[in-house]
Motif scaffolding. Structure first.
Motif, PDB file in Angstrom:
ATOM      1  N   GLN A 105      71.155   7.147  -6.296  1.00  0.00           N
ATOM      2  CA  GLN A 105      71.412   6.101  -7.280  1.00  0.00           C
ATOM      3  C   GLN A 105      71.903   6.739  -8.573  1.00  0.00           C
ATOM      4  O   GLN A 105      71.473   7.825  -8.945  1.00  0.00           O
ATOM      5  CB  GLN A 105      70.146   5.295  -7.593  1.00  0.00           C
ATOM      6  CG  GLN A 105      69.729   4.347  -6.493  1.00  0.00           C
ATOM      7  CD  GLN A 105      68.613   3.431  -6.947  1.00  0.00           C
ATOM      8  OE1 GLN A 105      67.479   3.550  -6.489  1.00  0.00           O
ATOM      9  NE2 GLN A 105      68.943   2.506  -7.843  1.00  0.00           N
ATOM     10  N   SER A 106      72.765   6.024  -9.263  1.00  0.00           N
ATOM     11  CA  SER A 106      73.185   6.464 -10.596  1.00  0.00           C
ATOM     12  C   SER A 106      73.556   5.244 -11.430  1.00  0.00           C
ATOM     13  O   SER A 106      73.926   4.199 -10.892  1.00  0.00           O
ATOM     14  CB  SER A 106      74.383   7.424 -10.496  1.00  0.00           C
ATOM     15  OG  SER A 106      75.532   6.736 -10.012  1.00  0.00           O
ATOM     16  N   PRO A 107      73.415   5.355 -12.766  1.00  0.00           N
ATOM     17  CA  PRO A 107      72.789   6.471 -13.476  1.00  0.00           C
ATOM     18  C   PRO A 107      71.268   6.422 -13.344  1.00  0.00           C
ATOM     19  O   PRO A 107      70.721   5.475 -12.804  1.00  0.00           O
ATOM     20  CB  PRO A 107      73.224   6.205 -14.924  1.00  0.00           C
ATOM     21  CG  PRO A 107      73.309   4.711 -15.005  1.00  0.00           C
ATOM     22  CD  PRO A 107      73.824   4.265 -13.672  1.00  0.00           C
ATOM     23  N   ARG A 108      70.577   7.413 -13.844  1.00  0.00           N
ATOM     24  CA  ARG A 108      69.112   7.403 -13.831  1.00  0.00           C
ATOM     25  C   ARG A 108      68.558   6.550 -14.952  1.00  0.00           C
ATOM     26  O   ARG A 108      67.527   5.900 -14.796  1.00  0.00           O
ATOM     27  CB  ARG A 108      68.579   8.832 -13.952  1.00  0.00           C
ATOM     28  CG  ARG A 108      68.754   9.656 -12.728  1.00  0.00           C
ATOM     29  CD  ARG A 108      67.735   9.263 -11.623  1.00  0.00           C
ATOM     30  NE  ARG A 108      66.427   9.849 -11.887  1.00  0.00           N
ATOM     31  CZ  ARG A 108      65.311   9.139 -12.004  1.00  0.00           C
ATOM     32  NH1 ARG A 108      65.323   7.825 -11.894  1.00  0.00           N
ATOM     33  NH2 ARG A 108      64.163   9.742 -12.238  1.00  0.00           N
ATOM     34  N   TYR A 109      69.228   6.568 -16.085  1.00  0.00           N
ATOM     35  CA  TYR A 109      68.789   5.797 -17.247  1.00  0.00           C
ATOM     36  C   TYR A 109      70.009   5.149 -17.886  1.00  0.00           C
ATOM     37  O   TYR A 109      71.111   5.700 -17.868  1.00  0.00           O
ATOM     38  CB  TYR A 109      68.102   6.700 -18.284  1.00  0.00           C
ATOM     39  CG  TYR A 109      66.946   7.490 -17.741  1.00  0.00           C
ATOM     40  CD1 TYR A 109      67.133   8.785 -17.261  1.00  0.00           C
ATOM     41  CD2 TYR A 109      65.673   6.945 -17.694  1.00  0.00           C
ATOM     42  CE1 TYR A 109      66.077   9.509 -16.741  1.00  0.00           C
ATOM     43  CE2 TYR A 109      64.606   7.666 -17.188  1.00  0.00           C
ATOM     44  CZ  TYR A 109      64.812   8.940 -16.713  1.00  0.00           C
ATOM     45  OH  TYR A 109      63.763   9.659 -16.207  1.00  0.00           O
ATOM     46  N   THR A 116      67.211   3.213 -11.249  1.00  0.00           N
ATOM     47  CA  THR A 116      67.878   3.254 -12.555  1.00  0.00           C
ATOM     48  C   THR A 116      67.004   2.494 -13.536  1.00  0.00           C
ATOM     49  O   THR A 116      66.722   1.317 -13.319  1.00  0.00           O
ATOM     50  CB  THR A 116      69.266   2.608 -12.517  1.00  0.00           C
ATOM     51  OG1 THR A 116      70.116   3.342 -11.636  1.00  0.00           O
ATOM     52  CG2 THR A 116      69.886   2.573 -13.903  1.00  0.00           C
ATOM     53  N   ARG A 117      66.587   3.171 -14.589  1.00  0.00           N
ATOM     54  CA  ARG A 117      65.769   2.513 -15.609  1.00  0.00           C
ATOM     55  C   ARG A 117      66.688   1.930 -16.661  1.00  0.00           C
ATOM     56  O   ARG A 117      67.386   2.662 -17.371  1.00  0.00           O
ATOM     57  CB  ARG A 117      64.787   3.483 -16.251  1.00  0.00           C
ATOM     58  CG  ARG A 117      63.882   2.812 -17.289  1.00  0.00           C
ATOM     59  CD  ARG A 117      62.866   3.799 -17.858  1.00  0.00           C
ATOM     60  NE  ARG A 117      61.981   4.301 -16.828  1.00  0.00           N
ATOM     61  CZ  ARG A 117      60.898   3.673 -16.397  1.00  0.00           C
ATOM     62  NH1 ARG A 117      60.544   2.513 -16.923  1.00  0.00           N
ATOM     63  NH2 ARG A 117      60.127   4.217 -15.460  1.00  0.00           N
ATOM     64  N   LEU A 118      66.721   0.594 -16.752  1.00  0.00           N
ATOM     65  CA  LEU A 118      67.569  -0.108 -17.711  1.00  0.00           C
ATOM     66  C   LEU A 118      66.727  -0.607 -18.877  1.00  0.00           C
ATOM     67  O   LEU A 118      65.705  -1.260 -18.673  1.00  0.00           O
ATOM     68  CB  LEU A 118      68.265  -1.295 -17.041  1.00  0.00           C
ATOM     69  CG  LEU A 118      69.053  -2.209 -17.982  1.00  0.00           C
ATOM     70  CD1 LEU A 118      70.271  -1.468 -18.534  1.00  0.00           C
ATOM     71  CD2 LEU A 118      69.481  -3.488 -17.279  1.00  0.00           C
ATOM     72  N   THR A 119      67.173  -0.291 -20.071  1.00  0.00           N
ATOM     73  CA  THR A 119      66.565  -0.818 -21.280  1.00  0.00           C
ATOM     74  C   THR A 119      67.610  -1.631 -22.024  1.00  0.00           C
ATOM     75  O   THR A 119      68.691  -1.113 -22.347  1.00  0.00           O
ATOM     76  CB  THR A 119      66.040   0.299 -22.192  1.00  0.00           C
ATOM     77  OG1 THR A 119      65.095   1.084 -21.459  1.00  0.00           O
ATOM     78  CG2 THR A 119      65.360  -0.278 -23.432  1.00  0.00           C
ATOM     79  N   VAL A 120      67.307  -2.903 -22.260  1.00  0.00           N
ATOM     80  CA  VAL A 120      68.203  -3.779 -23.005  1.00  0.00           C
ATOM     81  C   VAL A 120      67.595  -4.007 -24.390  1.00  0.00           C
ATOM     82  O   VAL A 120      66.453  -4.449 -24.510  1.00  0.00           O
ATOM     83  CB  VAL A 120      68.403  -5.121 -22.276  1.00  0.00           C
ATOM     84  CG1 VAL A 120      69.401  -5.986 -23.040  1.00  0.00           C
ATOM     85  CG2 VAL A 120      68.891  -4.895 -20.854  1.00  0.00           C
ATOM     86  N   VAL A 121      68.358  -3.655 -25.421  1.00  0.00           N
ATOM     87  CA  VAL A 121      67.830  -3.753 -26.796  1.00  0.00           C
ATOM     88  C   VAL A 121      68.609  -4.789 -27.606  1.00  0.00           C
ATOM     89  O   VAL A 121      69.708  -5.197 -27.212  1.00  0.00           O
ATOM     90  CB  VAL A 121      67.877  -2.381 -27.502  1.00  0.00           C
ATOM     91  CG1 VAL A 121      67.009  -1.395 -26.757  1.00  0.00           C
ATOM     92  CG2 VAL A 121      69.321  -1.868 -27.609  1.00  0.00           C
TER      93      VAL A 121
END
Lengths: 114, 111
Positions: A6-10, A109-114
């Motif tokens: 999987q990509s990206p990781r973050y 993939t760890r997704l952070t939505v800010v």
């Protein structure tokens, strides 16, 4: 045997932006899954493919999420536009025996939505 | 509708002691049951599954699970816990439509 890639990781994005995740399953695995794992919860199925056909996308928020597996091998999951509540780990898994075989998961993939 | 429950958010056990992580399920037909383990910043790893046959299923890393149809349970067990077993454990059930996962149980094994 190579694992599920999987990509990206973050990924960190602002709300209303778009993002795409990529998954390459184990060679020969016909079934591919995308799961969403929100912190503190178990994984929730977003979409299941059998080869390049969709088996189940009943829990995919289709107004903003899309996924494809054009050649029956790798897959992409897209979110457009992203919302704050989309912050989660997106896991791809594959299986050679569908739901009865046990899955092999990618690292996510760890997704952070800010 | 199908469901799976892991009644304990956290299980604490001393190294060398037996451990049990509980799972109960609800499906309308025959259940297919799974356990996965998740280490920090890693994807889930398959441990074992019950499809049919012997109620005691053996899996990876010395883990086993016992299928109990009357109690609709599929508890994960290990005779002697290791510190390295500390992780997040997920039970999953396939009841004919899709595989659903429990919320997870965090296992702490102290030395």
């Amino acid at each position: 045997e190579a694992g599920v890639a999987q990509s990206p990781r973050y990924k960190i994005i602002e709300k209303r932006q778009s993002v795409a995740f990529w998954c390459n399953p184990i060679s020969g695995h016909a079934t591919l899954y995308w799961y969403q794992q929100i912190l503190g919860q178990g994984p929730k199925l977003l979409i299941q493919f059998q080869n390049n056909g969709v088996v189940d996308d009943s829990q995919l928020p289709k107004d903003r999420f899309s996924a494809e597996r054009l050649k029956g091998v790798d897959s992409t999951l897209k979110i457009q536009p992203a919302k704050l509540e989309d912050s989660a780990v997106y896991l791809c898994a594959s299986s050679s025996e569908g739901d009865l075989g046990g899955y092999t998961f990618g690292s996510g993939t760890r997704l952070t939505v800010v | 509708a199908q469901s799976v429950a892991q009644p304990e958010d956290q299980v604490n056990v001393a190294e060398g002691n037996p451990l049990t992580v509980k799972c109960t399920y609800s499906v309308s037909g025959n259940p297919y049951l799974f356990w996965y383990v998740q280490y920090p910043n890693r994807g889930l790893q398959f441990l074992l599954k019950y499809i049919t046959g012997d109620n005691l299923v053996k899996g990876s890393y010395g883990f086993e699970a016992e299928f109990n149809k009357s109690q609709t349970s599929f508890h994960l067990k290990k005779p002697s816990a290791l510190v390295s077993d500390s992780a997040l454990y997920f039970c999953a059930v396939f009841g004919g439509f899709k595989t659903i996962f429990g919320a997870g149980t965090r296992l702490f094994v102290k030395a």
